[in-house]
Structure formats: C-alpha cells, structure tokens
Design an enzyme around this catalytic site. Structure first.
Site, short mmCIF file in Angstrom:
data_model
loop_
_atom_site.label_atom_id
_atom_site.label_comp_id
_atom_site.label_asym_id
_atom_site.label_seq_id
_atom_site.Cartn_x
_atom_site.Cartn_y
_atom_site.Cartn_z
N GLU A 43 70.65 18.93 88.45
CA GLU A 43 71.87 19.72 88.55
C GLU A 43 72.96 19.06 87.73
OE1 GLU A 43 72.78 21.16 92.53
OE2 GLU A 43 74.85 20.52 92.25
N ASP A 45 77.10 19.54 87.10
CA ASP A 45 78.23 20.24 87.72
C ASP A 45 79.56 19.99 87.02
OD1 ASP A 45 76.47 20.93 89.72
OD2 ASP A 45 77.19 19.44 91.13
N GLU A 47 83.22 20.83 88.52
CA GLU A 47 83.83 21.28 89.78
C GLU A 47 85.35 21.11 89.70
OE1 GLU A 47 80.11 19.73 92.55
OE2 GLU A 47 81.91 18.51 92.36
N GLN A 60 85.93 17.46 88.72
CA GLN A 60 84.89 16.52 89.10
C GLN A 60 83.59 16.94 88.41
OE1 GLN A 60 84.24 14.74 93.16
NE2 GLN A 60 82.60 16.24 93.23
N GLU A 72 79.51 11.16 91.17
CA GLU A 72 80.75 11.87 90.92
C GLU A 72 81.71 11.06 90.05
OE1 GLU A 72 79.69 11.04 93.98
OE2 GLU A 72 79.35 12.86 95.16
N ASP A 136 88.27 20.54 103.50
CA ASP A 136 88.13 19.35 104.33
C ASP A 136 88.06 18.08 103.51
OD1 ASP A 136 85.67 20.21 103.31
OD2 ASP A 136 84.53 19.26 104.94
#
Length: 227
Positions: A43, A45, A47, A60, A72, A136
């Site tokens: 994957e 990403d 983000e 990110q 990350e 969150d």
C-alpha cells in the site's frame, strides 16, 4: 471510490487535486494504491490530516510492504491545498518509490531487497480515494474535531493520469526494462530533485517514524538508505 477500474503493477500515478476545506478529517488519500490482500498487502498512501484554522495542512505518507506498514512521515504543505488544484504523484518502479507534490519530491523509499528489506513489487495494486472520519487522532493528536455543520465534505479531481502495466496483461510487462519509468533518469532523484527534497525535509517535515525512538528504539533498516 475507485479512481481506476484496473489493477496495475509498477507504475506512475498522478492526479491534479483540490482538497475541500475541512477540519480533522483524514482524507485517505489523494492516491492510495492498495493490493487489497489484507495479511500481505502492499500500500502507498497520500493522506491529508486536516488542519487548525490558519495553520498549515499536513500530508502524511505511509508505505506497506509485504503486510508491514507503520512507516508514517508527515510534511506541512507550503500552500493551502484547498485554494487551488495541485498535482500529487507516486513514482513506483523497481528502484524506488517517490512521492511528489507539484513535482517536488517529499518522500523516497528505496528498493533495498538486497538487505532483506521488503519492497512492494510482487502484487498489483488498485487506485482508490476515500474520505473518512479520524478526529480521534488526525489533527493535533485528536484535539481538533470535525465540524459536521460543514458537511458534505468533497474532494475534486482533474487530469487524472496513470501509466503502468495493466493486470491482467502481458506477464512480462512489469519486469520489462523498456518501460519508460524504469529508465536511467527515473532510477534516482536528479540534482534539482535532490535539492528540493532536502528543502522539504529541512523546512517542512514535522514527523518521521525513522527518528521516533519511542516507537523504534532501533532505527528501522530502511531509514539508513538515504536517497
């Protein structure tokens, strides 16, 4: 939302993208390439983690290889991505993976299989875009919450482009040295890209898993590879 109805193997994916203003909304992703094989998934990403009003937007990136993620890195953008369209690109070949914003490289992940470091190249990936709730943790560690009165939350794309090996397709496509993205010019950053990359890392990077000793007391081996 699937941005492509085919799977690809080793490719270049680019989209000119406008991110609508939202707070604490994790927009996963501009381009996320996912092998859709849970336990051994690969994957890549892009983000968007939302922002506090008046503060920079944070992007990110994350990389999963052979089922292992948690890689990350976060960069504060030097522009407002909600004000205009910008180009976000992933270059993925046998030599490295490079994440670009407006042709500026913000992350490089080198192929170090010779050092037993996983590298995603054995599985095709699809290209997806999603918007999802992550207040969150996504903005200032969860301190900023989504203002649901601003819904619906929208993202706009134009000039989407993908070049790679379609799957199903010729079995030897992904390994062919004749693919332009495997050429000498794309096997490492050029001098200008290297300068831009260092500029981003010095002035805009705010988090790097490679230097997070609370998570990784021993520096992960891929972090020693440089560019």
């Amino acid at each position: 939302m699937a941005l492509s109805n085919l799977s690809i193997a080793l490719s270049v994916v680019s989209a000119i993208f406008l991110r609508f203003r939202t707070t604490a909304l994790l927009e996963d992703y501009v381009q996320l390439m996912n092998s859709d094989t849970d336990t051994v998934r690969d994957e890549l990403d892009f983000e968007f983690l939302g922002n506090r009003s008046g503060q920079p937007y944070t992007v990110q990136t994350n990389i999963y290889a052979h089922g292992k993620g948690d890689r990350e890195q976060r960069v504060n953008l030097w522009f407002d991505p909600a004000a205009d369209f910008h180009t976000y690109t992933i270059m993925w070949n046998h030599h490295h993976i490079v994440f670009y914003v407006d042709e500026v490289p913000i992350r490089v992940y080198k192929n170090n299989e010779a050092r037993n470091i996983p590298y995603p190249k054995f599985q095709p990936m699809g290209v997806y875009s999603t918007l999802w709730e992550a207040d969150d943790w996504a903005t200032r560690g969860g301190l900023e919450k989504i203002d649901w009165s601003k819904a619906p939350f929208l993202a706009y794309y134009k000039d989407f482009d993908i070049e790679g090996c379609p799957v199903p397709g010729p079995a030897n496509c992904a390994s062919s040295p004749s693919n332009w993205w495997e050429g000498t010019a794309y096997q490492a950053l050029n001098a200008m890209e290297a300068r831009r990359y260092r500029w981003v890392r010095m002035n805009h990077m705010i988090y790097n898993y490679c230097t997070d000793k609370s998570r990784y007391p021993v520096t992960p081996p891929e972090c020693m590879a440089g560019i």
